[in-house]
Design an enzyme around this catalytic site. Sequence first.
Site, PDB file in Angstrom:
ATOM      1  N   GLY A 117      83.741 -72.874   2.774  1.00  0.00           N
ATOM      2  CA  GLY A 117      84.563 -73.783   3.570  1.00  0.00           C
ATOM      3  C   GLY A 117      84.103 -75.223   3.478  1.00  0.00           C
ATOM      4  N   ASP A 141      74.989 -65.988   2.295  1.00  0.00           N
ATOM      5  CA  ASP A 141      75.856 -64.942   1.742  1.00  0.00           C
ATOM      6  C   ASP A 141      75.745 -64.794   0.223  1.00  0.00           C
ATOM      7  OD1 ASP A 141      76.740 -64.694   4.337  1.00  0.00           O
ATOM      8  OD2 ASP A 141      78.577 -65.837   4.020  1.00  0.00           O
ATOM      9  N   ARG A 185      79.797 -61.798   5.067  1.00  0.00           N
ATOM     10  CA  ARG A 185      81.240 -62.033   5.082  1.00  0.00           C
ATOM     11  C   ARG A 185      81.920 -61.047   4.153  1.00  0.00           C
ATOM     12  NH1 ARG A 185      83.668 -68.010   4.140  1.00  0.00           N
ATOM     13  NH2 ARG A 185      83.195 -67.409   2.006  1.00  0.00           N
ATOM     14  N   LYS A 225      70.958 -31.983   2.291  1.00  0.00           N
ATOM     15  CA  LYS A 225      70.056 -30.977   1.744  1.00  0.00           C
ATOM     16  C   LYS A 225      68.591 -31.378   1.857  1.00  0.00           C
ATOM     17  CE  LYS A 225      73.466 -29.515  -1.712  1.00  0.00           C
ATOM     18  NZ  LYS A 225      73.742 -29.405  -3.168  1.00  0.00           N
TER      19      LYS A 225
END
Length: 336
Positions: A117, A141, A185, A225
Amino acid sequence: MLFAVNKALYMEKIKAIGILTSGGDAPGMNAAIRAVTRSAIFEGLKVFGIYRGYEGLIAGDIKELTTESVSNTIQRGGTFLKTARSKDFMTPEGRRKAVDNLHKFGIDALIVIGGNGSLTGARDLAREYDIPCIGLPGTIDNDLYGTDSTIGYDTALNTIVECVDKIRDTATSHDRIFFIEVMGRDAGFLAQNSAIAAGAEAAIIPEDQTLFDQLDQFIKRGFRKSKNSSIVLVSESPKDGGAMHYAERMRKEHPEYDVRVTILGHLQRGGTPSAYDRILASRLGVAAIEALKEGQRNVMMGVVNDRVVYVPFSRAIKQDKPINPELINVLNVLSI
């Protein structure tokens, strides 16, 4: 020789730069501010710090920075310039106010540290007003295309691994399955790589576009298992509902297991930046001033194969950064 002359002529037009941090904070942002400031001063430029991101640019919250302004900041997390998300800057009127303040303070070029952004805002400003803008990838991120790593990603990754190691102790003691939600995100880099580093049994990420349900795959890999306790890293992405969604499914489909959820939240953003993030931020900060010297504009600085590269905003913002499928295979093999 001609190129050197052109560089000199271009730099004559730039007497002062502005620097801001925008969006979510990331460890290493202060190191980047420090590198940009000192590199610019070394080149004879004035440097103005813009506080609270684009919101502060609109409000005129701008102060000149000196070498001393950035002393003792390289080791600090967060950003001393503060950060904010600005709805006003998304409007033409808001960007007009921002440009008026750039002119008021005599700022000729802008360096923006942030994620998707933030770089989108820089691109829009550059398109509308022909202002040279350089972006530095500052986001935990690691989702920006054109760079192997973003500033803050390595520190956040190490923070997650430290937390998972501690949660593993209680998971083992109580024979529990923990679904641990991490940030990212719409990108699974933090979940996938922290799962490998922490020895987790699975990672549920938006990029794993297999034909099979990821939770079912986790169960079928032999968990029932061979193991009574387990750790599953889950990306916060709304595409798959996050850790709560998968924990509820597990409780309904396999009520025999004791299931717990941990959402790490904003602690992933904090802390002292790692050595890697400090070095990355320092390299990219110096490179940003070098880019301006070369007449570059409207590009994000990145590092690919240990070399600094220039990535056009349009590519850095719009193109998806893929996860190496080898990483998914590594976790699948080692989680048996």
